[in-house]
Design a protein around this motif. Structure first.
Motif: not given
Length: 409
Positions: A237-247
């Motif tokens: 779910y973190r692929t949408n929206p974009w620009f969520q950096e890795c965690s």
């Protein structure tokens, strides 16, 4: 899984260093800067941005640190010696580099370094630069600067030196690559592809996004790369929206995994390609649909690239983003690449009047074509990006990294 389908790359980066004439590459870049200064009517520039300093001189020193601690800069006159002002006790770093005629100690124009002495140090800095302009500026009282701290601007103005923006000449200088630069870019991309291969082979449910992303970092450093500029890897779910950096999110079986390399690799050149794949399971029909749409956007827009095409015409002819995905579109259609993302940045047709500017694709530009497909409120998104070289006959793909064949069927 990926390893059952294809295993691109080899275990190490192998290339012949004689492919690239470093002295010739450095001299080409310095001459490009000087030529652009002349075209813009400037007699000299003063560069603080570490990437601009490296471009113009071929020298580097703690690039990430120097970005926030302005203790390194270079004076480049159209006619006269190139004078590098380097960090304390770092004069030796430029030994044997033919593009640097003289090295002097730099003044750190930051409050953290100077505190109440900042005005004093800025005054000395401005006096030094004013003296160089008097000697090599041909009477010009203007100097082109890029990231000069405010204290430096104020002090130079008090010396009667007007600061003008160096971004235009430097960005246009960087836009056209020499054969040596093109080879260096290919090597950097190859290095990133090896790291990407290792990521694909290591990817499994139960590991964190950070763990997976660290593999690309380690691989890049091991192959003489510099660093990775962003942390753009996300899953599920973190692929949408974009620009969520890795965690530290734990990757789940069946997750979409999307990433953007943004790798500053060997010789400092940028690898900027994006891929998406499914972790540990067959893709769903919805994942395939998103992937096919992103792939169509990339391939359609790649086919348009050719020298002489205007940015506006490219935007107008580009693949039209369906309404379903428009609000989450990537911020640009395509962009230049060198030591990082560079001029030009091509807006989407719908954004062109507000955000776009015109110009022309030219032979030996390196252009990255972008796609992000994810519906607003959707469960996942797909990020694809390809790095291209503009040639006299169109465009050449610089990456050899494959797409997901089972998601295109």
């Amino acid at each position: 899984m990926f390893t059952d389908r294809h295993t691109p790359g080899v275990a190490s980066l192998q290339y012949d260093k004689s492919q690239i004439n470093l002295a010739r590459m450095r001299q080409y870049r310095l001459n490009r800067v000087k030529d652009q200064l002349i075209q813009n009517g400037y007699s000299a520039c003063l560069l603080f941005d570490p990437m601009n300093v490296r471009y113009a001189t071929g020298t580097r020193n703690m690039e990430v640190y120097i970005r926030r601690n302005p203790g390194r800069y270079v004076f480049i006159p159209v006619e006269g010696p190139v004078i590098l002002f380097d960090y304390d006790n770092c004069e030796h770093l430029s030994d044997g580099v033919e593009t640097v005629d003289e090295v002097r100690p730099a003044l750190m124009l930051s409050y953290a370094a100077a505190a109440q002495n900042l005005k004093r140090d800025a005054k000395q800095f401005a006096s030094d630069i004013a003296a160089l302009m008097k000697q090599y500026g041909g009477g010009d009282r203007r100097i082109a600067v890029d990231q000069l701290p405010v204290a430096g601007h104020i002090a130079l103005n008090k010396e009667g030196i007007k600061t003008v923006d160096a971004q235009r000449p430097v960005e246009h200088a960087k836009a056209i690559k020499s054969p040596d630069e093109i080879e260096a870019t290919k090597i950097s991309i190859r290095a990133s592809e090896i790291g990407m291969t290792r990521m694909y082979q290591a990817a499994k449910p139960g590991m964190t996004e950070n763990e997976l992303w660290s593999i690309l970092h380690q691989s890049n450093i091991a192959m003489d790369g510099d660093y990775i500029e962003t942390r753009l890897l996300s899953s599920g779910y973190r692929t949408n929206p974009w620009f969520q950096e890795c965690s530290d999110r734990t990757i789940q079986k069946g997750d979409m995994l999307s990433f953007d390399t943004d790798t500053c690799g060997p010789f400092g050149y940028y690898c900027d390609i994006s891929r998406s794949f499914v972790i540990g399971d067959d893709p769903t029909e919805e994942q395939k649909r998103l992937y096919k749409i992103a792939y169509e956007q990339i391939q359609t827009n790649i086919e348009l690239l050719k020298p002489g095409l205007s940015f506006r015409e490219y935007a107008q002819k580009s693949w039209k983003i369906p309404e379903e995905f428009f609000s989450n579109r990537y911020f640009c259609n395509a962009h230049g690449s060198g030591f990082t993302g560079e001029y030009p940045i091509i807006a989407h047709a719908e954004d062109f009047e507000q955000k776009g500017y015109d110009g022309y694709f030219e032979e030996n530009m390196v252009i990255c074509v972008e796609s992000y497909i994810g519906a607003k409120g959707g469960k996942e998104g797909v990020k694809l990006e390809e790095q291209m070289l503009i040639t006299k006959n169109g465009a050449e793909k610089l990456s050899s990294f494959p797409y997901e064949e089972d998601m295109l069927r």
